[in-house]
Design a protein around this motif. Structure first.
Motif, mmCIF file in Angstrom:
data_model
loop_
_atom_site.group_PDB
_atom_site.id
_atom_site.type_symbol
_atom_site.label_atom_id
_atom_site.label_comp_id
_atom_site.label_asym_id
_atom_site.label_seq_id
_atom_site.Cartn_x
_atom_site.Cartn_y
_atom_site.Cartn_z
ATOM 1 N N ILE A 1 0.843 -1.201 0.000
ATOM 2 C CA ILE A 1 0.000 0.000 0.000
ATOM 3 C C ILE A 1 0.880 1.253 0.000
ATOM 4 O O ILE A 1 0.625 2.203 -0.736
ATOM 5 N N ILE A 2 1.926 1.242 0.809
ATOM 6 C CA ILE A 2 2.834 2.385 0.864
ATOM 7 C C ILE A 2 3.520 2.565 -0.492
ATOM 8 O O ILE A 2 3.617 3.683 -0.999
ATOM 9 N N GLU A 3 3.980 1.464 -1.087
ATOM 10 C CA GLU A 3 4.636 1.548 -2.401
ATOM 11 C C GLU A 3 3.715 2.150 -3.449
ATOM 12 O O GLU A 3 4.111 3.015 -4.220
ATOM 13 N N HIS A 4 2.469 1.694 -3.472
ATOM 14 C CA HIS A 4 1.523 2.163 -4.492
ATOM 15 C C HIS A 4 1.036 3.583 -4.241
ATOM 16 O O HIS A 4 0.701 4.297 -5.187
ATOM 17 N N SER A 5 0.987 4.005 -2.980
ATOM 18 C CA SER A 5 0.424 5.315 -2.645
ATOM 19 C C SER A 5 1.472 6.398 -2.456
ATOM 20 O O SER A 5 1.129 7.576 -2.359
ATOM 21 N N TYR A 6 2.741 6.016 -2.380
ATOM 22 C CA TYR A 6 3.795 6.958 -2.004
ATOM 23 C C TYR A 6 3.822 8.200 -2.905
ATOM 24 O O TYR A 6 3.837 9.326 -2.417
ATOM 25 N N GLY A 7 3.835 7.994 -4.194
ATOM 26 C CA GLY A 7 3.927 9.114 -5.138
ATOM 27 C C GLY A 7 2.743 10.064 -5.031
ATOM 28 O O GLY A 7 2.907 11.282 -5.005
ATOM 29 N N GLU A 8 1.532 9.511 -4.960
ATOM 30 C CA GLU A 8 0.359 10.375 -4.875
ATOM 31 C C GLU A 8 0.260 11.071 -3.524
ATOM 32 O O GLU A 8 -0.169 12.218 -3.453
ATOM 33 N N LEU A 9 0.694 10.405 -2.466
ATOM 34 C CA LEU A 9 0.716 11.048 -1.147
ATOM 35 C C LEU A 9 1.712 12.208 -1.130
ATOM 36 O O LEU A 9 1.444 13.268 -0.574
ATOM 37 N N LYS A 10 2.855 11.985 -1.774
ATOM 38 C CA LYS A 10 3.873 13.035 -1.842
ATOM 39 C C LYS A 10 3.354 14.225 -2.648
ATOM 40 O O LYS A 10 3.550 15.383 -2.252
ATOM 41 N N ALA A 11 2.674 13.961 -3.758
ATOM 42 C CA ALA A 11 2.103 15.046 -4.568
ATOM 43 C C ALA A 11 1.048 15.808 -3.769
ATOM 44 O O ALA A 11 0.984 17.047 -3.817
ATOM 45 N N TYR A 12 0.237 15.085 -3.018
ATOM 46 C CA TYR A 12 -0.784 15.707 -2.164
ATOM 47 C C TYR A 12 -0.125 16.617 -1.120
ATOM 48 O O TYR A 12 -0.515 17.776 -0.943
ATOM 49 N N ALA A 13 0.898 16.107 -0.446
ATOM 50 C CA ALA A 13 1.594 16.890 0.570
ATOM 51 C C ALA A 13 2.310 18.090 -0.048
ATOM 52 O O ALA A 13 2.308 19.188 0.524
ATOM 53 N N ARG A 14 2.888 17.894 -1.224
ATOM 54 C CA ARG A 14 3.591 18.990 -1.909
ATOM 55 C C ARG A 14 2.621 20.126 -2.241
ATOM 56 O O ARG A 14 2.944 21.297 -2.100
ATOM 57 N N ARG A 15 1.411 19.772 -2.673
ATOM 58 C CA ARG A 15 0.408 20.810 -2.954
ATOM 59 C C ARG A 15 0.051 21.577 -1.683
ATOM 60 O O ARG A 15 -0.213 22.775 -1.726
ATOM 61 N N LYS A 16 0.061 20.895 -0.565
ATOM 62 C CA LYS A 16 -0.324 21.524 0.700
ATOM 63 C C LYS A 16 0.777 22.412 1.285
ATOM 64 O O LYS A 16 0.492 23.455 1.847
ATOM 65 N N VAL A 17 2.050 21.960 1.186
ATOM 66 C CA VAL A 17 3.146 22.701 1.824
ATOM 67 C C VAL A 17 4.017 23.469 0.843
ATOM 68 O O VAL A 17 4.801 24.332 1.253
ATOM 69 N N ASP B 1 8.975 20.249 -1.914
ATOM 70 C CA ASP B 1 9.143 18.834 -2.193
ATOM 71 C C ASP B 1 9.805 18.079 -1.040
ATOM 72 O O ASP B 1 9.393 16.980 -0.688
ATOM 73 N N THR B 2 10.825 18.667 -0.441
ATOM 74 C CA THR B 2 11.545 18.005 0.642
ATOM 75 C C THR B 2 10.671 17.838 1.871
ATOM 76 O O THR B 2 10.623 16.759 2.474
ATOM 77 N N ILE B 3 9.958 18.883 2.246
ATOM 78 C CA ILE B 3 9.070 18.804 3.404
ATOM 79 C C ILE B 3 7.950 17.807 3.129
ATOM 80 O O ILE B 3 7.589 17.007 3.999
ATOM 81 N N ALA B 4 7.422 17.814 1.916
ATOM 82 C CA ALA B 4 6.357 16.875 1.548
ATOM 83 C C ALA B 4 6.837 15.444 1.713
ATOM 84 O O ALA B 4 6.131 14.596 2.268
ATOM 85 N N GLU B 5 8.042 15.166 1.239
ATOM 86 C CA GLU B 5 8.572 13.809 1.356
ATOM 87 C C GLU B 5 8.758 13.408 2.815
ATOM 88 O O GLU B 5 8.429 12.287 3.205
ATOM 89 N N GLU B 6 9.249 14.320 3.636
ATOM 90 C CA GLU B 6 9.421 14.022 5.054
ATOM 91 C C GLU B 6 8.082 13.735 5.718
ATOM 92 O O GLU B 6 7.969 12.829 6.545
ATOM 93 N N LEU B 7 7.053 14.504 5.359
ATOM 94 C CA LEU B 7 5.730 14.288 5.935
ATOM 95 C C LEU B 7 5.170 12.933 5.536
ATOM 96 O O LEU B 7 4.587 12.219 6.362
ATOM 97 N N VAL B 8 5.356 12.555 4.288
ATOM 98 C CA VAL B 8 4.852 11.259 3.822
ATOM 99 C C VAL B 8 5.602 10.128 4.517
ATOM 100 O O VAL B 8 4.998 9.140 4.951
ATOM 101 N N GLN B 9 6.907 10.255 4.645
ATOM 102 C CA GLN B 9 7.673 9.211 5.329
ATOM 103 C C GLN B 9 7.252 9.110 6.792
ATOM 104 O O GLN B 9 7.122 8.005 7.330
ATOM 105 N N GLU B 10 7.004 10.242 7.429
ATOM 106 C CA GLU B 10 6.541 10.219 8.813
ATOM 107 C C GLU B 10 5.165 9.559 8.911
ATOM 108 O O GLU B 10 4.899 8.791 9.831
#
Length: 175
Positions: free
Chosen positions: A19-35, A38-47
């Protein structure tokens, strides 16, 4: 009525990595739109992934939706921290800063957690470990890692998801 919790017969951790593998990219894009970063978005998704994997109790029936909720909450927390840090900066200009050194117990716990993480990273498969180190320690982007390792961005995301889940499980096992 369907339950929102997995039954005891299922192995929820087996599918979490997928699930994490399949959702990682879209979650990162979602977080990037919010913050907007790119770096902060990736950290948020990993957290968020770490929180899902290390959560105690039963796993949610829809981990993908749960991940989106966690990322959304982490975005709110990010902005709260940012606002608090800005306010604290203004206050620290006017007052003498307090001693912010961690106490001895926190320092010991931090060292133990670091030792567990170092051991966990060393136990990762070689390509997965290389990818993880390039991202977390050399701070390379997914594209840079893909180019350097001669793999796809998708493979980079999968390696990072596997490494994140593995490290989180190791930390959880020692707590």
């Amino acid at each position: 009525m369907s339950s929102i919790i997995c039954s005891d017969d299922e192995d929820p951790h087996a599918s979490l990595t997928q699930i994490i593998e399949h959702s990682y990219g879209e979650l990162k894009a979602y977080a990037r739109r919010k913050v907007g970063d790119d770096t902060i978005a990736e950290e948020l998704v990993q957290e968020a992934c770490l929180k899902l994997v290390t959560s105690t109790g039963e796993q949610p029936l829809n981990p993908r939706a749960y991940l989106y909720r966690i990322v959304g909450n982490l975005v709110v927390d990010h902005y709260r921290r940012k606002a608090r840090n800005n306010a604290n900066f203004v206050l620290s200009e006017a007052t003498d800063p307090a001693d912010e050194r961690p106490d001895a117990e926190r320092e010991v716990i931090a060292r133990q957690r670091l030792a567990i993480l170092v051991q966990a990273v060393s136990e990762l498969p070689p390509r997965c470990r290389e990818c993880f180190v390039l991202r977390r320690f050399d701070d390379l982007s997914h594209a840079e890692i893909a180019e350097r390792m001669n793999i796809t961005r998708s493979a980079v995301e999968k390696h990072l998801a596997v490494a994140t889940v593995y490290c989180a499980r190791r930390l959880k096992a020692h707590e």
